[in-house]
Design an enzyme around this catalytic site. Sequence first.
Site, short mmCIF file in Angstrom:
data_model
loop_
_atom_site.label_atom_id
_atom_site.label_comp_id
_atom_site.label_asym_id
_atom_site.label_seq_id
_atom_site.Cartn_x
_atom_site.Cartn_y
_atom_site.Cartn_z
N HIS A 19 -6.98 7.38 -4.46
CA HIS A 19 -6.57 7.19 -3.06
C HIS A 19 -6.05 8.49 -2.44
O HIS A 19 -5.96 8.59 -1.22
CB HIS A 19 -5.48 6.11 -2.99
CG HIS A 19 -5.69 5.08 -1.93
ND1 HIS A 19 -6.88 4.89 -1.26
CD2 HIS A 19 -4.84 4.15 -1.41
CE1 HIS A 19 -6.74 3.91 -0.38
NE2 HIS A 19 -5.52 3.44 -0.46
N ASN A 66 -1.46 3.04 4.51
CA ASN A 66 -1.75 2.00 5.49
C ASN A 66 -1.15 2.24 6.87
O ASN A 66 -1.48 1.54 7.81
CB ASN A 66 -1.30 0.63 4.95
CG ASN A 66 -2.07 0.24 3.70
OD1 ASN A 66 -2.99 0.94 3.27
ND2 ASN A 66 -1.68 -0.86 3.10
N ASP A 92 -10.81 8.90 0.72
CA ASP A 92 -11.54 8.33 -0.42
C ASP A 92 -12.45 7.20 0.03
O ASP A 92 -12.15 6.49 0.98
CB ASP A 92 -10.56 7.81 -1.46
CG ASP A 92 -9.64 6.73 -0.89
OD1 ASP A 92 -8.89 7.03 0.05
OD2 ASP A 92 -9.68 5.58 -1.38
N ASN A 113 -7.85 0.80 4.79
CA ASN A 113 -6.67 0.50 5.62
C ASN A 113 -6.10 1.73 6.34
O ASN A 113 -5.57 1.60 7.44
CB ASN A 113 -5.58 -0.17 4.78
CG ASN A 113 -5.97 -1.58 4.40
OD1 ASN A 113 -6.70 -2.25 5.13
ND2 ASN A 113 -5.51 -2.04 3.25
#
Length: 192
Positions: A19, A66, A92, A113
């Site tokens: 991530h 997020n 990513d 997100n």
Amino acid sequence: MFLIVGLGNPGKQYEHTRHNVGFDCLDALADQYNISICEKKHKALVGKGVIEGVKVVLAKPQTFMNLSGESVAELVNYYKLNPEDEMIVIFDDISLAPGNLRIRKKGSAGGHNGIKNIIAMTGTQNFMRIKVGVGEKPKGWDLADHVLGHFNKEDQAKVEDAIKDAICAAGMMVQGEVDRAMNDFNSKKQEA
């Protein structure tokens, strides 16, 4: 001026996870062009410099993935940028194999997100992006466990090559050569 944003999560425990490949790309870009990303403002770590003759602001949002849009919207407003022409987001992508890049001029969030929040906070999905492949989650795995996990040695080597490609692509994109970057880097890498 260009804003180049690398997405990731702040904190030692997230360093070099799937991530955080956006952060890793930004760090490599900063190294390549001698830009220090250490100023804390707009809910991000920020650095200013020049890439291929173009003034840039490099930003690593510190809001957690997020909520990346909170930082991005502040940066866009502060620098009076048009995100549709003057912003690149690097992040990513689990639908791409490790080592592959996909460059886009615009698009939906595709379930990411961080991108979803950037679209919500900037009011547009028409911004350039560099997606770095991190591989699909294994069957039966939780998505969070997968994206917050680390690469194995083989995939790490492929991702390091992809990061080098992402730096080249960003250099082209800030010069207005998005189509060339797409042609050069959107083809799938062959398995060796």
